[in-house]
Design an enzyme around this catalytic site. Sequence first.
Site, PDB file in Angstrom:
ATOM      1  N   GLU A 237     -12.190  60.529 -12.112  1.00 14.32           N
ATOM      2  CA  GLU A 237     -11.416  60.642 -13.348  1.00 14.32           C
ATOM      3  C   GLU A 237     -11.494  59.288 -14.052  1.00 14.32           C
ATOM      4  O   GLU A 237     -10.959  58.300 -13.553  1.00 14.32           O
ATOM      5  CB  GLU A 237      -9.979  61.046 -12.996  1.00 14.32           C
TER       6      GLU A 237
ATOM      7  N   CYS B 232     -21.241  60.579 -14.319  1.00 11.37           N
ATOM      8  CA  CYS B 232     -20.118  61.364 -14.848  1.00 11.37           C
ATOM      9  C   CYS B 232     -18.974  60.449 -15.319  1.00 11.37           C
ATOM     10  O   CYS B 232     -19.127  59.796 -16.344  1.00 11.37           O
ATOM     11  CB  CYS B 232     -19.664  62.393 -13.817  1.00 11.37           C
TER      12      CYS B 232
ATOM     13  N   ARG C 154     -16.025  63.437 -23.686  1.00  8.18           N
ATOM     14  CA  ARG C 154     -15.601  63.870 -22.343  1.00  8.18           C
ATOM     15  C   ARG C 154     -15.464  65.389 -22.292  1.00  8.18           C
ATOM     16  O   ARG C 154     -15.215  66.031 -23.307  1.00  8.18           O
ATOM     17  CB  ARG C 154     -14.260  63.236 -21.989  1.00  8.18           C
TER      18      ARG C 154
ATOM     19  N   ILE D 298     -19.863  68.585 -13.383  1.00  7.60           N
ATOM     20  CA  ILE D 298     -18.458  68.927 -13.126  1.00  7.60           C
ATOM     21  C   ILE D 298     -17.603  68.309 -14.222  1.00  7.60           C
ATOM     22  O   ILE D 298     -17.500  67.085 -14.318  1.00  7.60           O
ATOM     23  CB  ILE D 298     -17.997  68.397 -11.745  1.00  7.60           C
ATOM     24  N   ARG D 299     -17.017  69.152 -15.055  1.00  8.90           N
ATOM     25  CA  ARG D 299     -16.250  68.665 -16.233  1.00  8.90           C
ATOM     26  C   ARG D 299     -17.003  67.486 -16.875  1.00  8.90           C
ATOM     27  O   ARG D 299     -16.461  66.414 -17.102  1.00  8.90           O
ATOM     28  CB  ARG D 299     -14.825  68.252 -15.816  1.00  8.90           C
TER      29      ARG D 299
ATOM     30  N   HIS E 279     -24.168  64.701 -11.155  1.00  5.07           N
ATOM     31  CA  HIS E 279     -23.835  64.070  -9.869  1.00  5.07           C
ATOM     32  C   HIS E 279     -24.992  64.162  -8.869  1.00  5.07           C
ATOM     33  O   HIS E 279     -24.972  65.052  -8.011  1.00  5.07           O
ATOM     34  CB  HIS E 279     -22.634  64.788  -9.243  1.00  5.07           C
TER      35      HIS E 279
ATOM     36  N   GLU F  28     -25.422  62.468  -6.330  1.00  5.37           N
ATOM     37  CA  GLU F  28     -24.914  62.178  -4.967  1.00  5.37           C
ATOM     38  C   GLU F  28     -24.440  63.446  -4.262  1.00  5.37           C
ATOM     39  O   GLU F  28     -24.176  63.425  -3.071  1.00  5.37           O
ATOM     40  CB  GLU F  28     -23.806  61.115  -5.031  1.00  5.37           C
TER      41      GLU F  28
HETATM   42  N1  GLN Z   1     -13.933  64.765 -16.838  1.00  2.94           N
HETATM   43  C1  GLN Z   1     -13.879  63.562 -16.060  1.00  2.94           C
HETATM   44  C2  GLN Z   1     -13.448  62.384 -16.914  1.00  2.94           C
HETATM   45  O1  GLN Z   1     -13.285  62.505 -18.078  1.00  2.94           O
HETATM   46  C3  GLN Z   1     -15.221  63.264 -15.438  1.00  2.94           C
HETATM   47  C4  GLN Z   1     -15.565  64.323 -14.416  1.00  2.94           C
HETATM   48  C5  GLN Z   1     -16.408  63.830 -13.275  1.00  2.94           C
HETATM   49  O2  GLN Z   1     -16.590  62.635 -13.070  1.00  2.94           O
HETATM   50  N2  GLN Z   1     -16.870  64.758 -12.499  1.00  2.94           N
HETATM   51  O3  GLN Z   1     -13.257  61.317 -16.406  1.00  2.94           O
END
Ligand code: GLN
Length: 203
Positions: A48, A79, A106, A135-136, A171, A173
Amino acid sequence: MPTVGVLALQGAFREHMEALRRAGARTAEIRQRGHIADIDALIIPGGESTTIGKLLVEGDMLDPLKIRLRTGMPVYGSCAGLILLCRTIENSDQPRLGVLNAKVRRNAFGRQVDSFEAKLAVPEIGSAPFHAVFIRAPVITEIGPDVRVLAEIGGQAVAVRENNVLATSFHPELTRDLRLHRYFIGMCGAGAKQGLDRDRTKV
Ligand code: GLN
């Protein structure tokens, strides 16, 4: 051999440590200001970005890291790590390192598509497609003149490089494919001499 630090404040840092070890790098978890002088390169994991940024401020690590990155230490952000590297974050004044001349949005794929996987062409690391886990995930919406797009989805940049700065929306990893980690370790050969700048972080 350069030591690659992984910022270990929050998020998927263990997976990056493991990928780096499998790729043959020397690694170190970076948890506090005092650790910054010991590394030749840095990975900022997914997680995050607002939380990692807040912890960087609280730990008084933001400025010493900025100095290392501005003086050429190789850095790779995935990310949330990408978000923290960007100079401009749409609709946000959250803390950041800001060394990548790019604007980021984001959670750019919307709520419906919280996470997804895609076979991505990343010619810089080889002709076989990269299995990318999003992922997001953010996308890069604007880039400066020295930023190269390494991969895109639907015309939106999801992997970029500007000199010593590498960033991906996805990602690597979380997969077994080590090509991006190896590519980053390759960037450290040129950047290893930046260890000369270490003392500047000690002030
Ligand atoms: N949505 C997250 C952010 O804004 C990032 C998501 C992630 O690192 N998988 O920080």
